[in-house]
Design a protein around this motif. Structure first.
Motif, PDB file in Angstrom:
ATOM      1  N   SER A  63     -40.018   7.521  -2.672  1.00 58.03           N
ATOM      2  CA  SER A  63     -39.350   8.644  -2.017  1.00 58.03           C
ATOM      3  C   SER A  63     -38.066   8.157  -1.355  1.00 58.03           C
ATOM      4  O   SER A  63     -38.121   7.259  -0.509  1.00 58.03           O
ATOM      5  CB  SER A  63     -40.250   9.254  -0.930  1.00 58.03           C
ATOM      6  OG  SER A  63     -41.407   9.792  -1.515  1.00 58.03           O
ATOM      7  N   SER A  66     -34.706   5.461   2.360  1.00 55.06           N
ATOM      8  CA  SER A  66     -35.737   4.553   2.884  1.00 55.06           C
ATOM      9  C   SER A  66     -36.093   3.592   1.754  1.00 55.06           C
ATOM     10  O   SER A  66     -37.024   3.838   0.999  1.00 55.06           O
ATOM     11  CB  SER A  66     -36.961   5.353   3.316  1.00 55.06           C
ATOM     12  OG  SER A  66     -37.418   6.155   2.231  1.00 55.06           O
ATOM     13  N   ASN A  69     -37.957   1.373   0.594  1.00 54.87           N
ATOM     14  CA  ASN A  69     -39.212   0.627   0.789  1.00 54.87           C
ATOM     15  C   ASN A  69     -40.089   0.669  -0.452  1.00 54.87           C
ATOM     16  O   ASN A  69     -41.254   0.292  -0.421  1.00 54.87           O
ATOM     17  CB  ASN A  69     -39.966   1.176   1.998  1.00 54.87           C
ATOM     18  CG  ASN A  69     -40.199   2.680   1.885  1.00 54.87           C
ATOM     19  OD1 ASN A  69     -39.862   3.291   0.858  1.00 54.87           O
ATOM     20  ND2 ASN A  69     -40.746   3.272   2.916  1.00 54.87           N
TER      21      ASN A  69
HETATM   22 CA    CA Z   1     -38.706   5.328   0.514  1.00 54.18          CA
END
Ligand code: CA
Ligand code: CA
Ligand code: CA
Ligand code: CA
Length: 542
Positions: free
Chosen positions: A46, A40, A42
């Motif tokens: 994480s 992910s 973003n």
């Molecule tokens: Ca992420």
């Protein structure tokens, strides 16, 4: 590497992606691993990138690592382009961006690794999913709205919380944590959703008996201290393979406490007696979840219940005012019961005993004195009768003290005297304030003339009364046995002209003195050096 060469390389490796094999032939490349197969990108720290690790079994003339869109087979980015590598463990990171540094769209991507050795070429790819969509959750309902586990005489209830979940995938991880209001800590009542199948509505249930270890059924132990009356949380958390998270919190109203109820007027405890019954009885009741009902019985348990009149409410507190005067007409005690209920329902009862009493008690009887007294404090004794609560003692018609006689009718009270004749009387007063007629009058003659006065017999902690014509500097009191040996020497430095010297019955060595006649000698010393002495024989009787 030139552009043309790169293009040629891609043409060469495309068949591998399009269906030949995702696995290397094993001659140069071995075991490709990604630390995250779903990312992910973003920037939340994480799963923002993935690291591919692979082993080169031999030295490589030219290594290419290329990211392709899995649908269009178009190149997204080239991570390594035609670089030589020596044999060994090698790795490369893909941060989910294309060759222009723009985060790619949600999709699956193939990352191809092609190793060209001296005489042969080996290649393989691994599929990485880019997932930028966080799963979402919402609370739909909590039932029952007020939950009171293990309440006696109430049908067993199940606590049910329903959630709606969307933007999820079937592989997503989810659980519901149970959090107490006291410490905000999670309790081991966490729930999984075992039949989770992607987007949809789900219900999480806690059966009443699951709370038994924390809130034991009646008579089966104390509640866990973390379980208090208040708002608990059921917090659903859902997490996808790309570590995108969603959550929703259901607030659970646990009613673990009965209402509070108190009478504010009339005040007092036990039986409250009145000559004139108050117009009304005032009180309040409170519960965090509100009071659903206040009932009252004017003459419990014989009368019917009525709804207690509510005067006003303020937040969760109800103030009530119940008329009283008209309901208590007989000369007796009435038990008035109030009962407040909350929505759980939990109940709290309160009892008030009101007695109508217009009957005066009998007067007390005062014991006459044994003779002339030599102390200015006289211990008046006597007896009270009936429902006497207090005996009011007067000297010469003026109130001097009161003796409490509700528990023990025989009373003893120290009364101050004046020199000469003192007339003492008493009146009995009951709890309602009814006052008796006057008692017998006793006359106590107080003679303050000088001397040493000793109770007969003298018991431990009795007092020697010494009356003097003028205040001394000190008074010595020596006790001798009949053989003339000193038993104990006592002293008073109060400079009082009528000191009272107590004796505990112990000798100078702090041993108990035996029964028998003793001699007391009191010597008063004055400021001018003069002395007065008194000598008396007395019987000591421990
Ligand atoms: Ca992420
Ligand atoms: Ca997702
Ligand atoms: Ca309550
Ligand atoms: Ca009475």
């Amino acid at each position: 590497m030139t552009k043309n060469f790169r293009y040629a390389a891609i043409l060469f490796i495309l068949p591998c992606i399009l269906g030949f094999s995702s696995r290397a032939s094993g001659q140069i490349l071995s075991i490709i691993k990604a630390d995250f197969s779903t990312i992910s990108p973003n920037g939340d720290g994480s799963n923002d990138s993935t690291k591919l690790t692979y082993t080169l079994l031999d030295s490589v003339v030219s290594l290419d690592v290329i990211v392709f869109d899995s649908d269009t087979v178009s190149v997204v980015d080239t991570l390594i382009s035609g670089e030589p590598r020596s044999a060994g463990l090698d790795s490369v990171i893909w941060n989910g961006e294309d060759s222009l540094g723009v985060v790619v769209a949600e999709d699956s991507y193939h990352i191809l690794i092609r190793a060209q050795g001296i005489s042969e070429t080996d290649s393989a790819f691994i599929t990485i999913i880019v997932d930028l969509t966080a799963p979402k959750a919402q609370v739909l309902s909590v039932n029952p709205g007020i939950f009171a586990p293990n309440l006696p005489d109430v049908v067993e209830e199940t606590l049910r919380v329903s959630f709606r979940i969307w933007d999820s995938s079937e592989k997503d991880d989810l659980g519901v944590a149970f959090i107490t209001p006291k410490s905000g800590e999670e309790i081991s009542l966490k729930k999984d959703i075992p039949d989770f199948a992607g987007d949809g509505d789900y219900e999480v249930r806690w059966d009443e008996d699951e709370f038994d270890p924390f809130i034991p059924p009646p008579g089966q132990g104390q509640p866990d201290s973390r379980f208090i009356d208040g708002i608990y949380q059921a917090k659903l958390e859902i997490k996808d393979d790309g570590a995108n998270k969603g959550s929703a919190t259901a607030f659970l109203n646990f009613d673990l406490k009965a209402p509070s109820i108190e009478i504010t007027d009339p005040s007092g405890t036990g039986t409250l007696s009145f000559r004139v019954i108050p117009d009304s009885i005032l009180g309040w009741a409170y519960d965090r979840n509100g009071i659903t009902e206040i009932m009252m019985w004017y003459d419990h348990p014989t009368s019917d219940s009525l709804e207690a009149p509510v005067q006003w409410t303020k937040n969760d507190t109800i103030f009530f005012s119940a008329p009283l005067a008209d309901s208590i007409v007989e000369e007796r005690a009435y038990t008035i019961k109030f009962r407040a209920s909350d929505p759980a329902p939990r109940e709290k009862a309160l009892f008030v005993t009101i007695k109508l009493d217009t009957t005066v008690p009998p007067p007390p009887v005062l014991d006459p004195p044994a003779g002339v007294v030599h102390s200015r404090i006289y211990t008046l004794t006597g007896e009270a009768f009936g429902d006497t609560k207090w005996v009011r003692i007067s000297r010469g018609g003026t109130l001097v003290d009161s003796a409490f006689t509700q528990i023990e009718p025989l009373f003893a009270r120290d009364v101050p005297l004046e020199a000469g004749s003192n007339s003492l009387t008493g009146r009995a007063v009951d709890g309602a304030g009814n006052v008796s007629t006057i008692s017998n009058a006793i006359t106590v003659v107080y003679d303050p003339s000088p001397g040493l006065f000793i109770p007969t017999p003298f018991r431990p902690n009795d007092k020697f009364q010494i009356n003097l014509a003028q205040p001394p500097v000190r008074v010595l009191l020596k006790i001798y046995d009949l053989g003339g040996d000193l038993v104990v020497s006592l002293e008073d430095r109060s400079a009082s002209a009528d000191p009272m010297i107590p004796w505990d019955g112990l000798n100078g060595e702090r041993d108990a003195v035996k029964r028998g006649p003793l001699v007391a000698v009191a010597i008063a010393e004055y400021a001018d050096g003069s002395k007065t002495a008194f000598r008396e024989i007395f019987l000591f009787d421990p």
